[in-house]
Motif scaffolding. Structure first.
Motif, PDB file in Angstrom:
ATOM      1  N   ASP A 167       8.110 -26.764  -7.473  1.00  0.00           N
ATOM      2  CA  ASP A 167       6.946 -27.326  -6.767  1.00  0.00           C
ATOM      3  C   ASP A 167       7.039 -28.846  -6.660  1.00  0.00           C
ATOM      4  OD1 ASP A 167       5.878 -24.787  -6.483  1.00  0.00           O
ATOM      5  OD2 ASP A 167       4.523 -24.977  -8.201  1.00  0.00           O
TER       6      ASP A 167
ATOM      7  N   TYR B  73      13.513 -22.406  -0.104  1.00  0.00           N
ATOM      8  CA  TYR B  73      12.137 -22.389   0.396  1.00  0.00           C
ATOM      9  C   TYR B  73      12.018 -23.252   1.648  1.00  0.00           C
ATOM     10  CZ  TYR B  73       7.063 -22.867   0.555  1.00  0.00           C
ATOM     11  OH  TYR B  73       5.753 -22.860   0.950  1.00  0.00           O
TER      12      TYR B  73
ATOM     13  N   GLU C 118       9.283 -22.893 -12.220  1.00  0.00           N
ATOM     14  CA  GLU C 118       8.526 -22.806 -10.969  1.00  0.00           C
ATOM     15  C   GLU C 118       7.795 -24.114 -10.682  1.00  0.00           C
ATOM     16  OE1 GLU C 118       6.217 -19.380 -11.881  1.00  0.00           O
ATOM     17  OE2 GLU C 118       7.678 -17.962 -11.047  1.00  0.00           O
ATOM     18  N   LYS C 119       7.272 -24.740 -11.729  1.00  0.00           N
ATOM     19  CA  LYS C 119       6.607 -26.042 -11.561  1.00  0.00           C
ATOM     20  C   LYS C 119       7.601 -27.103 -11.103  1.00  0.00           C
ATOM     21  CE  LYS C 119       2.321 -25.199 -13.100  1.00  0.00           C
ATOM     22  NZ  LYS C 119       1.094 -25.441 -12.290  1.00  0.00           N
TER      23      LYS C 119
ATOM     24  N   LEU D 248      -0.290 -31.824  -8.480  1.00  0.00           N
ATOM     25  CA  LEU D 248      -0.025 -30.446  -8.894  1.00  0.00           C
ATOM     26  C   LEU D 248      -0.631 -30.138 -10.264  1.00  0.00           C
ATOM     27  CD1 LEU D 248       3.739 -30.265  -7.813  1.00  0.00           C
ATOM     28  CD2 LEU D 248       1.850 -28.987  -6.765  1.00  0.00           C
TER      29      LEU D 248
ATOM     30  N   GLY E  93       7.303 -30.985  -3.334  1.00  0.00           N
ATOM     31  CA  GLY E  93       6.269 -31.995  -3.124  1.00  0.00           C
ATOM     32  C   GLY E  93       6.836 -33.362  -2.813  1.00  0.00           C
TER      33      GLY E  93
END
Length: 270
Positions: free
Chosen positions: A262, A21, A258-259, A210, A266
């Motif tokens: 993130d 990403y 997926e978390k 989040l 972050g």
């Protein structure tokens, strides 16, 4: 679909997805990122040859934790205990005052350990002795244990206690028939990380941003971060999502993975 299907294949997937990403979004500003993968974490030697100087970072994270929100900087201190029992075999019909059964010595040794100090009877900050292997015959037997505790004093007391058992048995037997070998494996990384809680504060804030509730609890185990922290890089542990670890029902949910991605992104952006 296999043992350790999540622990830690999910962590690898999450790290690589986060890096993919970032590589495809060069507009995201960040400092230098270093990524490392190591084998053999589960047997406690994964970080032995980790090149801290070459990695050259202020702090790091392992992505090796369990359910959503886990953020860990306390681990067991760990030691491996191997005990050899030397017997003397004779015909059982004439064994009185002659036979020394090595298997019985192994049983006698084990029975002198506190019954409550077993993995299946402990939780939280309670340590334990874990018998995970036993084999042998009348002539020779061996037992393998792991010793775990969080506090230095109780960790050392546990090691001293098994030595006392062996010494007492050898004295009663009149010869050295119980031979122990103790090897320290890793130590509680809290001693390093609590000196500067920046990596914990940072990860905690990212999770809260989040809408992930941080779960800050001790690891009743260890990670490569245990050794790497003492080698010079404070390395707490982030959740990877795995549940039912080390059993045939181990699994991880895609949503939790997926978390985790993130959270990694972050932290990099912070």
């Amino acid at each position: 679909t296999t043992l350790l299907g999540s622990d830690d294949k999910s962590g690898i997937a999450e790290i690589m997805t986060a890096m993919e990403y970032l590589a495809s979004h060069p507009e995201i500003k960040h400092g230098e990122i270093r990524v490392g993968f190591g084998p053999d974490e589960e047997i406690g030697i994964g970080a032995d040859k980790f090149d801290v100087a070459d990695f050259d970072v202020d702090f790091a994270y392992t992505v090796d934790g369990g359910p959503l929100g886990e953020l860990q900087y306390e681990t067991f201190s760990a030691a491996a205990l191997d005990v050899d029992f030397i017997g003397r075999n004779v015909h059982p019909g004439t064994a009185k005052n002659q036979m020394v059964n090595a298997l019985q010595l192994a049983v006698d040794f084990h029975n002198q350990l506190p019954e409550a100090d077993r993995p299946e009877k402990t939780d939280g900050y309670q340590g334990f002795y874990h018998l995970h292997g036993m084999s042998g015959s009348v002539e020779k037997a061996s037992s393998s244990y792991i010793i775990r505790d969080f506090e230095d004093s109780s960790f050392e007391n546990r090691k001293a206690f098994v030595k006392k058992i062996a010494d007492r048995m050898n004295e009663d037997l009149g010869s050295q028939r119980v031979v122990i070998s103790i090897k320290d494996q890793y130590y509680n990384m809290k001693k390093v990380i609590e000196k500067d809680m920046t990596p914990i504060t940072l990860a905690k804030q990212v999770m809260e941003d989040l809408d992930i509730k941080p779960v800050i609890e001790p690891i009743r185990g260890g990670t490569d971060g245990s050794k790497i922290s003492f080698m010079g890089i404070p390395t707490p542990n982030l959740f990877a999502g795995g549940e039912n670890m080390h059993g045939r029902f181990e699994f991880v949910s895609l949503q939790t993975m997926e978390k985790a991605v993130d959270v990694i992104i972050g932290i990099v952006k912070s």
